[in-house]
Motif scaffolding. Structure first.
Motif, PDB file in Angstrom:
ATOM      1  N   LEU A 380       0.836  -1.211   0.000  1.00  0.00           N
ATOM      2  CA  LEU A 380       0.000   0.000   0.000  1.00  0.00           C
ATOM      3  C   LEU A 380       0.870   1.259   0.000  1.00  0.00           C
ATOM      4  O   LEU A 380       0.555   2.251  -0.647  1.00  0.00           O
ATOM      5  N   ALA A 381       1.982   1.214   0.743  1.00  0.00           N
ATOM      6  CA  ALA A 381       2.832   2.398   0.871  1.00  0.00           C
ATOM      7  C   ALA A 381       3.620   2.670  -0.412  1.00  0.00           C
ATOM      8  O   ALA A 381       3.778   3.807  -0.829  1.00  0.00           O
ATOM      9  N   ARG A 382       4.096   1.607  -1.067  1.00  0.00           N
ATOM     10  CA  ARG A 382       5.089   1.773  -2.130  1.00  0.00           C
ATOM     11  C   ARG A 382       4.548   1.704  -3.554  1.00  0.00           C
ATOM     12  O   ARG A 382       5.213   2.168  -4.478  1.00  0.00           O
ATOM     13  N   ALA A 383       3.389   1.077  -3.751  1.00  0.00           N
ATOM     14  CA  ALA A 383       2.908   0.895  -5.126  1.00  0.00           C
ATOM     15  C   ALA A 383       2.164   2.139  -5.590  1.00  0.00           C
ATOM     16  O   ALA A 383       1.046   2.400  -5.163  1.00  0.00           O
ATOM     17  N   LYS A 384       2.790   2.898  -6.486  1.00  0.00           N
ATOM     18  CA  LYS A 384       2.190   4.141  -6.988  1.00  0.00           C
ATOM     19  C   LYS A 384       0.881   3.883  -7.721  1.00  0.00           C
ATOM     20  O   LYS A 384       0.045   4.769  -7.832  1.00  0.00           O
ATOM     21  N   PHE A 385       0.745   2.662  -8.277  1.00  0.00           N
ATOM     22  CA  PHE A 385      -0.438   2.390  -9.093  1.00  0.00           C
ATOM     23  C   PHE A 385      -1.676   2.102  -8.239  1.00  0.00           C
ATOM     24  O   PHE A 385      -2.757   1.876  -8.779  1.00  0.00           O
ATOM     25  N   ILE A 386      -1.526   2.090  -6.922  1.00  0.00           N
ATOM     26  CA  ILE A 386      -2.701   1.880  -6.067  1.00  0.00           C
ATOM     27  C   ILE A 386      -3.290   3.245  -5.709  1.00  0.00           C
ATOM     28  O   ILE A 386      -2.638   4.047  -5.051  1.00  0.00           O
ATOM     29  N   PRO A 387      -4.526   3.529  -6.150  1.00  0.00           N
ATOM     30  CA  PRO A 387      -5.107   4.852  -5.909  1.00  0.00           C
ATOM     31  C   PRO A 387      -5.573   4.993  -4.457  1.00  0.00           C
ATOM     32  O   PRO A 387      -5.738   4.012  -3.735  1.00  0.00           O
ATOM     33  N   VAL A 388      -5.800   6.257  -4.057  1.00  0.00           N
ATOM     34  CA  VAL A 388      -6.201   6.541  -2.677  1.00  0.00           C
ATOM     35  C   VAL A 388      -7.466   5.772  -2.288  1.00  0.00           C
ATOM     36  O   VAL A 388      -7.588   5.296  -1.167  1.00  0.00           O
ATOM     37  N   VAL A 389      -8.383   5.622  -3.233  1.00  0.00           N
ATOM     38  CA  VAL A 389      -9.643   4.960  -2.890  1.00  0.00           C
ATOM     39  C   VAL A 389      -9.379   3.514  -2.434  1.00  0.00           C
ATOM     40  O   VAL A 389      -9.994   3.014  -1.490  1.00  0.00           O
ATOM     41  N   VAL A 391      -6.483   2.508  -1.126  1.00  0.00           N
ATOM     42  CA  VAL A 391      -5.773   2.625   0.161  1.00  0.00           C
ATOM     43  C   VAL A 391      -6.794   2.756   1.285  1.00  0.00           C
ATOM     44  O   VAL A 391      -6.709   2.083   2.315  1.00  0.00           O
ATOM     45  N   LYS A 392      -7.814   3.609   1.060  1.00  0.00           N
ATOM     46  CA  LYS A 392      -8.835   3.811   2.094  1.00  0.00           C
ATOM     47  C   LYS A 392      -9.607   2.518   2.364  1.00  0.00           C
ATOM     48  O   LYS A 392      -9.826   2.147   3.513  1.00  0.00           O
ATOM     49  N   ALA A 393      -9.992   1.845   1.280  1.00  0.00           N
ATOM     50  CA  ALA A 393     -10.755   0.596   1.449  1.00  0.00           C
ATOM     51  C   ALA A 393      -9.931  -0.410   2.256  1.00  0.00           C
ATOM     52  O   ALA A 393     -10.454  -1.108   3.136  1.00  0.00           O
ATOM     53  N   SER A 394      -8.618  -0.466   1.984  1.00  0.00           N
ATOM     54  CA  SER A 394      -7.751  -1.413   2.694  1.00  0.00           C
ATOM     55  C   SER A 394      -7.593  -1.008   4.152  1.00  0.00           C
ATOM     56  O   SER A 394      -7.669  -1.855   5.056  1.00  0.00           O
ATOM     57  N   LEU A 395      -7.378   0.303   4.388  1.00  0.00           N
ATOM     58  CA  LEU A 395      -7.247   0.778   5.773  1.00  0.00           C
ATOM     59  C   LEU A 395      -8.524   0.468   6.559  1.00  0.00           C
ATOM     60  O   LEU A 395      -8.468   0.058   7.720  1.00  0.00           O
ATOM     61  N   ASP A 396      -9.677   0.658   5.921  1.00  0.00           N
ATOM     62  CA  ASP A 396     -10.951   0.364   6.602  1.00  0.00           C
ATOM     63  C   ASP A 396     -10.986  -1.080   7.083  1.00  0.00           C
ATOM     64  O   ASP A 396     -11.329  -1.359   8.234  1.00  0.00           O
ATOM     65  N   LEU A 397     -10.623  -1.991   6.179  1.00  0.00           N
ATOM     66  CA  LEU A 397     -10.629  -3.418   6.549  1.00  0.00           C
ATOM     67  C   LEU A 397      -9.683  -3.685   7.719  1.00  0.00           C
ATOM     68  O   LEU A 397     -10.035  -4.344   8.697  1.00  0.00           O
ATOM     69  N   LEU A 398      -8.451  -3.182   7.572  1.00  0.00           N
ATOM     70  CA  LEU A 398      -7.416  -3.472   8.579  1.00  0.00           C
ATOM     71  C   LEU A 398      -7.786  -2.877   9.937  1.00  0.00           C
ATOM     72  O   LEU A 398      -7.698  -3.546  10.971  1.00  0.00           O
ATOM     73  N   GLY A 446      -6.964  17.619  -1.372  1.00  0.00           N
ATOM     74  CA  GLY A 446      -8.257  17.968  -1.962  1.00  0.00           C
ATOM     75  C   GLY A 446      -9.173  18.604  -0.941  1.00  0.00           C
ATOM     76  O   GLY A 446      -9.390  19.797  -0.951  1.00  0.00           O
ATOM     77  N   ASN A 447      -9.673  17.772  -0.029  1.00  0.00           N
ATOM     78  CA  ASN A 447     -10.600  18.322   0.955  1.00  0.00           C
ATOM     79  C   ASN A 447     -10.093  17.978   2.347  1.00  0.00           C
ATOM     80  O   ASN A 447     -10.315  16.875   2.856  1.00  0.00           O
ATOM     81  N   LEU A 448      -9.404  18.936   2.959  1.00  0.00           N
ATOM     82  CA  LEU A 448      -8.743  18.656   4.238  1.00  0.00           C
ATOM     83  C   LEU A 448      -9.755  18.256   5.308  1.00  0.00           C
ATOM     84  O   LEU A 448      -9.537  17.307   6.058  1.00  0.00           O
ATOM     85  N   ARG A 449     -10.893  18.966   5.313  1.00  0.00           N
ATOM     86  CA  ARG A 449     -11.850  18.673   6.382  1.00  0.00           C
ATOM     87  C   ARG A 449     -12.384  17.249   6.250  1.00  0.00           C
ATOM     88  O   ARG A 449     -12.478  16.502   7.204  1.00  0.00           O
ATOM     89  N   LYS A 450     -12.695  16.886   5.011  1.00  0.00           N
ATOM     90  CA  LYS A 450     -13.207  15.531   4.760  1.00  0.00           C
ATOM     91  C   LYS A 450     -12.134  14.486   5.099  1.00  0.00           C
ATOM     92  O   LYS A 450     -12.413  13.448   5.707  1.00  0.00           O
ATOM     93  N   GLY A 451     -10.899  14.791   4.675  1.00  0.00           N
ATOM     94  CA  GLY A 451      -9.791  13.870   4.925  1.00  0.00           C
ATOM     95  C   GLY A 451      -9.575  13.658   6.412  1.00  0.00           C
ATOM     96  O   GLY A 451      -9.396  12.520   6.876  1.00  0.00           O
ATOM     97  N   LEU A 452      -9.614  14.759   7.172  1.00  0.00           N
ATOM     98  CA  LEU A 452      -9.421  14.653   8.628  1.00  0.00           C
ATOM     99  C   LEU A 452     -10.554  13.859   9.254  1.00  0.00           C
ATOM    100  O   LEU A 452     -10.323  13.031  10.141  1.00  0.00           O
ATOM    101  N   ALA A 453     -11.771  14.121   8.779  1.00  0.00           N
ATOM    102  CA  ALA A 453     -12.921  13.383   9.322  1.00  0.00           C
ATOM    103  C   ALA A 453     -12.715  11.882   9.090  1.00  0.00           C
ATOM    104  O   ALA A 453     -12.995  11.054   9.964  1.00  0.00           O
TER     105      ALA A 453
END
Length: 613
Positions: A380-389, A391-398, A446-453
């Motif tokens: 997740l950290a190193r693969a540039k081809f993995i988009p943020v969406v 990353v978020k889905a994976s973080l949610d699971l973990l 993009g959206n700091l408030r949303k990101g922080l939430a």
């Protein structure tokens, strides 16, 4: 009859030999069966003649093709002489006649299948020329490039011919391919040719693909784990410092049967591309071949072929599970998964899902679950081809899994900090922290408030404060950066816990020449990051475009993070993050008891203070 363009008449009406012993070949063989051996011995003698002419070879083969019915098990000595005929380096007519003979032989007498396969596979490497000098055999490979690729093509035709006549060829061939794999200290060219030819076999004998990939990757893995990253870097540094072309003693060792002039061959372009460490050089060449094979199989006319790609992905995942996942701290070979996943997001997601299933399955051994966790974090950290969406889905699971784990432990008797009991939990925490360190800017972009939430919704505070105390177990450099980032965005304040953990660290006192040294174990998980920077010069070019390097924090970033930590000494590294802490189980930092200050990003000596699996 063999149909051959331009050569038909020549082959179908071969000139009679001027010297014949007795009658036809059939007569000689029938006499031999009755015990009359004189002519048979002469026949063997003629076939073994090193100066045998093309016309003679064609004559004999022509007769043998119609007499294969007599070449039973009893005549295997004669067959072995026929298999030693120098057919590959002869005229096209000889080659065609010989291929015809092979087909006739194996279809009539499958008893000779193994020796035929052995003969073909032995040609997968450049021929060795042995010169005797002062009673010593000096062996070298005779590598005339033009003929070589032509010869390899012919070998593959021979193998296909045999496979067409004998459907059970693959199962007899595989053990031969395993037995003939050259030792890793053979010349680079020998290894390169053999691996290249093995991969060619997978194209026309697809049932062998998985086994062949397994064989190659197993050999690559041996090379990889026997050349630690530190050794490779030291060799490069030494080579740069010396600036001369002198060979190190170690390289001399590996080059005992090498071909120095081979340095100019096609895979090795220029000396600056060569790896100074001889085994790293071999690994680099072979990884380059593996990457280009993966690319070629997955692309048809330059376009990604989904079915081919999925099939190869399945084979590679299967090899990954069997060989890579149980191997601790390999540096480069695992990148074949990284590379194939870069072709399509669906593959990267499938790989993450595969690792996630391994991690959460309590029936898997703890060490495999932990390693799956380190792979998820590193990927997740190193693969540039993995988009943020993703990353978020994976973080949610973990993170969800972590919270459930904490709940399940809250009331239990094992609710205390212990690597042996909670290895997969700590490994997952570290994967989450590591991912956040590399991806937090994108998550907030993009959206700091949303990101922080979003980050607040992960509830890091509960994870950090729980009885299992993950900050005590994770690698200090990860903990320190995670603490700095989470404080900056007011997600959780880790420093009180870090301080308390440091006071509780049990120091290990070692007496050395410089007096007593107090040390602490800083890698109790014995973790490594499988996608740490790739350092093999040629094959690196395939990986770098998809690779997220660690961006060194600027003075401004540091000020922003108000980091209460002394900086590590080495500021000038491209990818200094976790340098030295990651790959080689060093796991030891010189640290004064109670001092949080010295627990910085660079790590001390590779001593034996880590907790083994």
């Amino acid at each position: 009859a063999v149909t051959m363009l331009g050569g038909d008449e020549f082959i179908s009406s071969p000139p009679r030999k001027t010297v014949r012993f007795g009658g036809t070949l059939t007569d000689i063989l029938l006499k031999y069966q009755k015990g009359e051996t004189t002519e048979f011995e002469l026949l063997k003698h003629q076939l073994s003649d090193p100066d045998i002419k093309d016309a003679q070879i064609i004559n004999w083969l022509h007769e043998f093709r119609s007499a294969v019915v007599y070449l039973t098990k009893e005549l295997e000595q004669l067959v072995s002489i026929l298999l030693k005929l120098p057919w590959l380096r002869r005229s096209r007519e000889v080659v065609e006649e010989y291929l015809g003979f092979l087909g006739n032989l194996v279809s009539a007498q499958t008893v000779h299948l193994r020796p035929c396969l052995l003969m073909i596979v032995s040609q997968f490497v450049p021929p060795r020329v042995t010169i005797r000098e002062d009673d010593v055999d000096i062996s070298d490979s005779d590598d005339d490039d033009e003929n070589l690729s032509e010869n390899f093509n012919t070998c593959h035709r021979a193998l296909q011919t045999v496979a067409r006549y004998v459907p059970s060829t693959p199962q007899f061939l595989m053990p031969i391919l395993v037995e003939n794999f050259p030792f890793i200290n053979k010349s680079e060219r020998t290894l390169e040719c053999y691996v290249h030819n093995l991969l060619r076999v997978t194209v026309y004998l697809p049932t062998l693909r998985l086994q062949i990939l397994e064989l190659i990757i197993e050999k690559l893995l041996k090379l990889d784990v026997s050349t630690p990253q530190q050794e490779i870097e030291d060799a490069e540094e030494a080579a740069n410092n010396s600036g001369s072309e002198e060979k190190s003693t170690e390289e001399g060792l590996f080059d005992m049967e090498e071909d120095e002039e081979r340095r100019g061959n096609k895979a090795v372009s220029c000396s600056s591309e060569r790896m100074a460490h001889p085994l790293a050089e071999r690994l680099d060449i072979l990884m380059t071949i593996l990457f280009s094979y993966i690319k070629d199989v997955c692309h048809v006319d330059g376009k990604l072929d989904i079915n081919n790609t999925k099939d190869l992905y399945r084979d590679l995942v299967s090899v990954f599970d069997k060989l890579i996942l149980p191997t601790h701290a390999s540096c480069h070979v695992q990148y074949f998964m990284f590379y194939i996943c870069s072709f399509k997001l669906g593959l990267a997601e499938a790989f993450l899902d595969h690792l996630w299933k391994k991690l959460r399955d309590p029936n898997n051994p703890s060490v495999i679950r932990q390693t799956a966790g380190t792979y998820i974090g590193s990927f997740l950290a190193r693969a540039k081809f993995i988009p943020v969406v993703t990353v978020k889905a994976s973080l949610d699971l973990l993170v969800n899994w972590l919270h459930k784990y904490i709940e399940s432990q809250d009331t239990g008797a094992n609710s205390y900090c212990d690597v042996a009991l909670h290895g997969p939990f700590y490994s997952t925490c570290q994967a989450v922290f590591y991912t956040l360190i590399f991806r937090h800017k994108q998550l907030l972009d993009g959206n700091l408030r949303k990101g922080l939430a979003y980050l607040q919704s992960l509830n890091f505070e509960r994870i950090v404060m729980c009885q299992l105390n993950p900050l005590k177990i994770c690698i200090p450099s990860v903990v320190n950066l995670f603490a700095a980032i989470t404080r900056k965005y007011q997600l959780v304040f880790c420093y009180t816990i870090i301080e308390r953990n440091n006071r509780q660290f049990i120091p290990v006192v070692r007496t050395g020449t410089g007096g007593d040294l107090v040390q602490t174990c800083t890698n109790p998980l014995d973790s490594f990051f499988p996608f740490d920077p790739y350092i093999l010069k040629r094959s690196k070019k395939t990986i770098d475009p998809f690779y997220q390097f660690w961006e060194e924090l600027s003075a401004e970033d540091l000020e922003n993070l108000k980091k209460p930590i002394k900086r590590g000494a080495s500021e000038d590294e491209d990818d200094d993050f976790l340098k030295g802490e990651t790959p080689q189980n060093d796991g030891v930092v010189g640290i004064a008891p109670n001092s949080y200050e010295s627990n910085t990003l660079n790590i001390g000596s590779p001593l034996d203070c880590y907790v083994p699996y």
